[in-house]
Design a protein around this motif. Structure first.
Motif, mmCIF file in Angstrom:
data_model
loop_
_atom_site.group_PDB
_atom_site.id
_atom_site.type_symbol
_atom_site.label_atom_id
_atom_site.label_comp_id
_atom_site.label_asym_id
_atom_site.label_seq_id
_atom_site.Cartn_x
_atom_site.Cartn_y
_atom_site.Cartn_z
ATOM 1 N N PRO A 173 0.817 -1.215 0.000
ATOM 2 C CA PRO A 173 0.000 0.000 0.000
ATOM 3 C C PRO A 173 0.855 1.270 0.000
ATOM 4 O O PRO A 173 1.997 1.265 0.450
ATOM 5 C CB PRO A 173 -0.780 -0.121 1.316
ATOM 6 C CG PRO A 173 0.155 -0.871 2.216
ATOM 7 C CD PRO A 173 0.861 -1.863 1.326
ATOM 8 N N ILE B 292 -5.440 7.168 -8.783
ATOM 9 C CA ILE B 292 -6.077 6.708 -7.548
ATOM 10 C C ILE B 292 -7.548 7.115 -7.594
ATOM 11 O O ILE B 292 -7.886 8.196 -8.083
ATOM 12 C CB ILE B 292 -5.391 7.327 -6.317
ATOM 13 C CG1 ILE B 292 -3.944 6.823 -6.205
ATOM 14 C CG2 ILE B 292 -6.161 7.019 -5.037
ATOM 15 C CD1 ILE B 292 -3.141 7.547 -5.152
ATOM 16 N N TYR C 65 -11.934 7.894 -2.896
ATOM 17 C CA TYR C 65 -11.367 7.204 -1.738
ATOM 18 C C TYR C 65 -10.671 8.196 -0.810
ATOM 19 O O TYR C 65 -10.689 8.025 0.415
ATOM 20 C CB TYR C 65 -10.374 6.138 -2.196
ATOM 21 C CG TYR C 65 -9.777 5.333 -1.055
ATOM 22 C CD1 TYR C 65 -10.553 4.434 -0.338
ATOM 23 C CD2 TYR C 65 -8.442 5.489 -0.698
ATOM 24 C CE1 TYR C 65 -10.024 3.706 0.711
ATOM 25 C CE2 TYR C 65 -7.896 4.758 0.350
ATOM 26 C CZ TYR C 65 -8.695 3.867 1.050
ATOM 27 O OH TYR C 65 -8.147 3.147 2.097
ATOM 28 N N VAL C 66 -10.084 9.244 -1.361
ATOM 29 C CA VAL C 66 -9.354 10.207 -0.531
ATOM 30 C C VAL C 66 -10.125 11.505 -0.303
ATOM 31 O O VAL C 66 -9.866 12.232 0.659
ATOM 32 C CB VAL C 66 -7.965 10.534 -1.127
ATOM 33 C CG1 VAL C 66 -7.035 9.354 -0.983
ATOM 34 C CG2 VAL C 66 -8.060 10.936 -2.591
ATOM 35 N N ILE D 288 -3.358 3.583 0.638
ATOM 36 C CA ILE D 288 -3.943 3.253 -0.656
ATOM 37 C C ILE D 288 -3.538 1.836 -1.029
ATOM 38 O O ILE D 288 -2.357 1.554 -1.238
ATOM 39 C CB ILE D 288 -3.453 4.216 -1.756
ATOM 40 C CG1 ILE D 288 -3.588 5.676 -1.300
ATOM 41 C CG2 ILE D 288 -4.196 3.952 -3.061
ATOM 42 C CD1 ILE D 288 -5.000 6.142 -1.126
ATOM 43 N N THR D 289 -4.489 0.922 -1.087
ATOM 44 C CA THR D 289 -4.207 -0.438 -1.539
ATOM 45 C C THR D 289 -4.430 -0.502 -3.048
ATOM 46 O O THR D 289 -4.990 0.415 -3.653
ATOM 47 C CB THR D 289 -5.111 -1.460 -0.831
ATOM 48 O OG1 THR D 289 -6.473 -1.164 -1.146
ATOM 49 C CG2 THR D 289 -4.919 -1.401 0.683
ATOM 50 N N TRP E 230 -7.719 0.492 -4.874
ATOM 51 C CA TRP E 230 -8.103 1.873 -5.121
ATOM 52 C C TRP E 230 -7.224 2.553 -6.165
ATOM 53 O O TRP E 230 -7.290 3.766 -6.348
ATOM 54 C CB TRP E 230 -8.103 2.644 -3.806
ATOM 55 C CG TRP E 230 -9.098 2.063 -2.856
ATOM 56 C CD1 TRP E 230 -8.857 1.228 -1.810
ATOM 57 C CD2 TRP E 230 -10.516 2.203 -2.922
ATOM 58 N NE1 TRP E 230 -10.029 0.845 -1.212
ATOM 59 C CE2 TRP E 230 -11.059 1.436 -1.868
ATOM 60 C CE3 TRP E 230 -11.384 2.902 -3.761
ATOM 61 C CZ2 TRP E 230 -12.430 1.359 -1.638
ATOM 62 C CZ3 TRP E 230 -12.746 2.823 -3.532
ATOM 63 C CH2 TRP E 230 -13.261 2.059 -2.474
ATOM 64 N N ALA E 231 -6.413 1.752 -6.860
ATOM 65 C CA ALA E 231 -5.580 2.292 -7.940
ATOM 66 C C ALA E 231 -5.731 1.480 -9.225
ATOM 67 O O ALA E 231 -4.968 1.676 -10.166
ATOM 68 C CB ALA E 231 -4.116 2.314 -7.503
#
Length: 326
Positions: free
Chosen positions: A96, A219, A223-224, A240-241, A244-245
């Motif tokens: 991550p 990304i 999520y952010v 961030i795993t 999520w990318a």
């Protein structure tokens, strides 16, 4: 190892930061030459901490502020390129990723109610690596955080595009503009207008295409950032795993369920939860199982000590460890 503002800072960084502080006016030139250093063993290496004059006071805040400034400087220097849209090329990232934010809120990228018309994810057989926000041609487009303009130009399907780099290394991309309001290498403040909305590039109607990238890797913006009227940054620290990318884990037509990871403990729990065992059913192949779970075939073979052409038996158990936890 020191913890400053929830960051793990090594003795080496701290030493360099204190030394840099001295160069920025904390000490006179005469005092700089008179400073002595004490050797200290850390992680198998010998480092030297400065012994500062007694009448000087260095607070945790002053060290923290300087480290923040130094890290921001390094971010802007690293792969800074006004010509290429993605200066990182095909650089591989280890997941991550750990990101830190100073701000609790971000600025809305448009001066109207934010309506997301298309989300990050798989769309019409292709990855859509950003979100589309409704606007009218002529609307102002704003940078969502403080930063520095790294790229301005016409980029493929994006049309007229502005890329802003922020002090945590994150970059935000603003596409389909009709006009630029900033220049390369210009520093900008959160909420500052950087362009005018348009329909340039591959755009089906007027909208802002917004991407969030880290070292060239897209990304999931939601999520952010919370694109509700609250405009909240999800957390001060976020992990961030791979999920999520990678666009294939999401669909552009629906909002993804956000399961935020904000601590090392949460990350450990996530890794444990991701371990799965699949029971082979009639008609299953290794390729089909790998494709269904979004995993590289080579990874499944390695985890189970089997070959790509191995014959599967009904009822056989296959260990699946999602690659996003690595």
């Amino acid at each position: 190892m020191f913890i400053i503002n929830n960051r793990r800072v090594s003795y080496y960084i701290l030493t360099v930061s204190i030394t840099l502080l001295s160069l920025q006016g904390l000490y006179s030139q005469q005092e700089i030459h008179s400073i002595k250093y004490k050797p200290l063993a850390s992680n198998g290496k010998i480092i030297y901490l400065p012994i500062v004059p007694e009448h000087k006071v260095i607070t945790a805040d002053s060290i923290s502020n300087h480290i923040e400034d130094d890290l921001a400087y390094n971010v802007y220097e690293d792969h800074w390129d006004n010509v290429r849209f993605n200066p990182y090329g095909n650089e591989l990232l280890d997941f991550p990723l750990e990101l830190h934010f100073k701000d609790e809120n971000f600025a809305a990228p448009v001066n109207r109610k934010m309506v997301v018309t298309s989300r990050y994810g798989w769309r019409r057989g292709r990855p859509h690596r950003g979100i589309d926000i409704d606007l009218v041609v002529g609307d102002s487009v704003n940078t969502i955080l403080d930063g520095k303009i790294r790229y301005i130009g016409y980029h493929g399907g994006h049309g007229k595009t502005v890329v802003v780099r922020h002090n945590n290394g994150l970059e935000t991309v603003y596409a389909h503009l009709s006009k630029y309001l900033v220049e390369e290498n210009q520093e900008v403040k959160k909420g500052q207008a950087i362009g005018i909305g348009g329909i340039t590039g591959n755009s089906r109607g007027s909208h802002l295409h917004l991407e969030v990238k880290y070292r060239g890797k897209a990304i999931h913006p939601e999520y952010v950032f919370d694109f509700s009227p609250d405009t909240k940054v999800r957390a001060e620290t976020v992990f961030i795993t791979r999920k999520w990318a990678v666009a294939r884990y999401h669909r552009s037509t629906r909002k993804s369920n956000i399961d935020l990871i904000t601590s090392l403990e949460g990350l450990d729990k996530f890794k444990e939860d991701q371990k799965k065992v699949y029971t082979v059913k009639k008609g299953d192949t290794l390729y089909a199982i790998a494709n269904r779970h979004g995993l590289p075939l080579s990874e499944i073979c390695k985890m189970n000590a089997i070959r790509r052409n191995s014959v599967l038996k009904i009822g056989q158990q296959i260990i699946l460890v999602n690659s996003e936890v690595q």
